[in-house]
Design an enzyme around this catalytic site. Structure first.
Site, PDB file in Angstrom:
ATOM      1  N   ASP A  62     -83.771  13.735  55.583  1.00  0.00           N
ATOM      2  CA  ASP A  62     -83.074  14.921  56.085  1.00  0.00           C
ATOM      3  C   ASP A  62     -83.262  16.137  55.183  1.00  0.00           C
ATOM      4  O   ASP A  62     -82.670  17.193  55.432  1.00  0.00           O
ATOM      5  CB  ASP A  62     -81.571  14.631  56.231  1.00  0.00           C
ATOM      6  N   ASN A  68     -78.655  22.885  54.478  1.00  0.00           N
ATOM      7  CA  ASN A  68     -77.684  22.097  53.713  1.00  0.00           C
ATOM      8  C   ASN A  68     -78.017  22.011  52.230  1.00  0.00           C
ATOM      9  O   ASN A  68     -77.384  21.258  51.499  1.00  0.00           O
ATOM     10  CB  ASN A  68     -77.560  20.686  54.291  1.00  0.00           C
ATOM     11  N   ARG A  87     -77.599  11.474  51.788  1.00  0.00           N
ATOM     12  CA  ARG A  87     -78.199  12.791  51.552  1.00  0.00           C
ATOM     13  C   ARG A  87     -77.980  13.312  50.136  1.00  0.00           C
ATOM     14  O   ARG A  87     -78.585  14.328  49.755  1.00  0.00           O
ATOM     15  CB  ARG A  87     -77.651  13.819  52.555  1.00  0.00           C
ATOM     16  N   ARG A 134     -67.812  17.225  57.363  1.00  0.00           N
ATOM     17  CA  ARG A 134     -68.685  17.197  56.184  1.00  0.00           C
ATOM     18  C   ARG A 134     -68.054  17.902  54.984  1.00  0.00           C
ATOM     19  O   ARG A 134     -67.906  17.344  53.915  1.00  0.00           O
ATOM     20  CB  ARG A 134     -70.042  17.850  56.508  1.00  0.00           C
ATOM     21  N   HIS A 163     -71.225  20.577  61.769  1.00  0.00           N
ATOM     22  CA  HIS A 163     -71.402  21.702  60.836  1.00  0.00           C
ATOM     23  C   HIS A 163     -71.133  22.986  61.621  1.00  0.00           C
ATOM     24  O   HIS A 163     -71.488  23.062  62.811  1.00  0.00           O
ATOM     25  CB  HIS A 163     -72.853  21.791  60.331  1.00  0.00           C
ATOM     26  N   ASP A 165     -72.781  25.646  61.629  1.00  0.00           N
ATOM     27  CA  ASP A 165     -73.998  26.277  62.168  1.00  0.00           C
ATOM     28  C   ASP A 165     -74.494  25.603  63.448  1.00  0.00           C
ATOM     29  O   ASP A 165     -75.475  26.042  64.044  1.00  0.00           O
ATOM     30  CB  ASP A 165     -75.110  26.364  61.106  1.00  0.00           C
ATOM     31  N   ALA A 251     -81.951  14.200  65.149  1.00  0.00           N
ATOM     32  CA  ALA A 251     -81.224  14.034  63.877  1.00  0.00           C
ATOM     33  C   ALA A 251     -79.974  14.898  63.854  1.00  0.00           C
ATOM     34  O   ALA A 251     -79.255  14.943  62.860  1.00  0.00           O
ATOM     35  CB  ALA A 251     -82.125  14.414  62.705  1.00  0.00           C
ATOM     36  N   CYS A 257     -80.685  24.782  61.106  1.00  0.00           N
ATOM     37  CA  CYS A 257     -80.541  23.702  60.115  1.00  0.00           C
ATOM     38  C   CYS A 257     -81.796  23.575  59.257  1.00  0.00           C
ATOM     39  O   CYS A 257     -81.731  23.146  58.111  1.00  0.00           O
ATOM     40  CB  CYS A 257     -80.316  22.359  60.800  1.00  0.00           C
TER      41      CYS A 257
HETATM   42  N1  ARG Z   1     -79.161  14.525  60.024  1.00  0.00           N
HETATM   43  C1  ARG Z   1     -78.641  15.647  59.295  1.00  0.00           C
HETATM   44  C2  ARG Z   1     -77.209  15.351  58.896  1.00  0.00           C
HETATM   45  O1  ARG Z   1     -76.504  14.715  59.636  1.00  0.00           O
HETATM   46  C3  ARG Z   1     -78.747  16.901  60.107  1.00  0.00           C
HETATM   47  C4  ARG Z   1     -78.304  18.121  59.383  1.00  0.00           C
HETATM   48  C5  ARG Z   1     -78.307  19.349  60.230  1.00  0.00           C
HETATM   49  N2  ARG Z   1     -78.036  20.487  59.445  1.00  0.00           N
HETATM   50  C6  ARG Z   1     -77.238  21.500  59.782  1.00  0.00           C
HETATM   51  N3  ARG Z   1     -77.193  22.527  58.984  1.00  0.00           N
HETATM   52  N4  ARG Z   1     -76.445  21.458  60.795  1.00  0.00           N
HETATM   53  O2  ARG Z   1     -76.751  15.736  57.841  1.00  0.00           O
END
Ligand code: ARG
Length: 270
Positions: A62, A68, A87, A134, A163, A165, A251, A257
């Site tokens: 990722d 992120n 991550r 998150r 998230h 975004d 994903a 992202c």
């Molecule tokens: N698979 C990643 C996660 O779950 C995707 C992240 C997407 N990033 C974002 N800025 N929305 O963390």
């Protein structure tokens, strides 16, 4: 000319499941991954963005989602403290990359989860920060103290939009577009108070991740699909550049992202 950070998808794949879009049984198609990422990279370069690339690392699939990596304001970089151990290995690579480019690295206390620009976007007169799935709400206070800026904390309530975004995209004219159903009532009010002429996106377009857009002045790079939104944005004077993003949607990510602003703002107004 904006400076952006991307990460080539050499090690990208659906190798674990940390959001409702991810299923190991539904892997990404490698040639399409490469083509879709290249399409984004070339589009951003053609819009006169200055794109830097961080070296992708094995076993960090990722890392391609550079939004992120952290939050950059002026010459300061606040690295993410990832919630998921899957991550967390990305953070030192991003911090080292930014340090080598002369940014001052400012870590948050490690018990405060914070997922960078994925959950922190400047819009109107404030930094809009999402929390719950998150990012911890307590990290918002730490970011506000550090940057001296007005932070509007909003709770995310729909796990598909984990998230900020994924469901909210500020525009440079002080407006924004969003999927209101991703926020609780209080958050919806807080956002509408600051952005009265916000554009609502219907659920069927939100699930294309159409709010996950990279805005470069009057150009908006977003995933293919949201025709109603594109028409509304055109009426407001924006040019939309829809791109295929199917392999990254697997994903739970798309254009924004895959992109971090270096910096997102030069400074914050209080
Ligand atoms: N698979 C990643 C996660 O779950 C995707 C992240 C997407 N990033 C974002 N800025 N929305 O963390």
């Amino acid at each position: 000319m904006r400076d952006l950070l991307l990460c080539p998808p050499d090690h990208y794949g659906i190798e674990y499941e940390i959001n409702p879009w991810m299923s190991r049984a539904r892997g990404a198609d490698t040639p399409m991954v490469q083509a879709q990422w290249r399409g984004l990279y070339e589009k951003l370069c053609s819009l006169k963005a200055n794109v830097s690339l961080v070296t992708p690392q094995p076993k960090l699939p990722d890392m391609v989602f550079t939004a992120n990596a952290g939050l950059t304001v002026g010459r300061r970089f606040i690295p993410s403290n990832f919630r998921h151990q899957e991550r967390s290995g990305e953070a030192p690579f991003f911090a080292k990359f930014m340090e080598e480019r002369g940014y001052e690295i400012v870590w948050l206390p490690e018990n405060l989860y914070f997922e960078g620009e994925g959950d922190a976007l400047f819009g109107a007169d404030a930094l809009f920060c999402g929390y719950k799935f998150r990012t911890d709400i307590n990290s918002h206070r730490a970011v506000a103290d550090l940057l001296g800026c007005l932070v509007i904390s909003v709770e995310l309530v729909d796990p598909r939009f984990y998230h900020i975004d994924t469901c909210f995209c500020p525009l440079p004219d002080g407006g924004a577009f969003w999927f209101p159903g991703a926020f609780d009532e209080y958050g919806q009010r807080a956002i509408r108070d600051r952005i009265p002429d916000i554009i609502d996106v219907p659920e069927e377009e939100a699930t294309f991740f159409c709010c996950n857009a990279v805005v470069l002045e009057r150009d908006i790079v977003l995933p293919q699909g949201p025709d109603k939104l594109i028409a509304k944005l055109r009426d407001r004077g924006y040019t939309c550049h829809p791109l295929p993003m199917t392999e990254f949607l697997k994903a739970g990510g798309a254009c924004k992202c895959l992109t971090m602003f270096m910096p997102q703002r030069e400074s914050c107004k209080v």
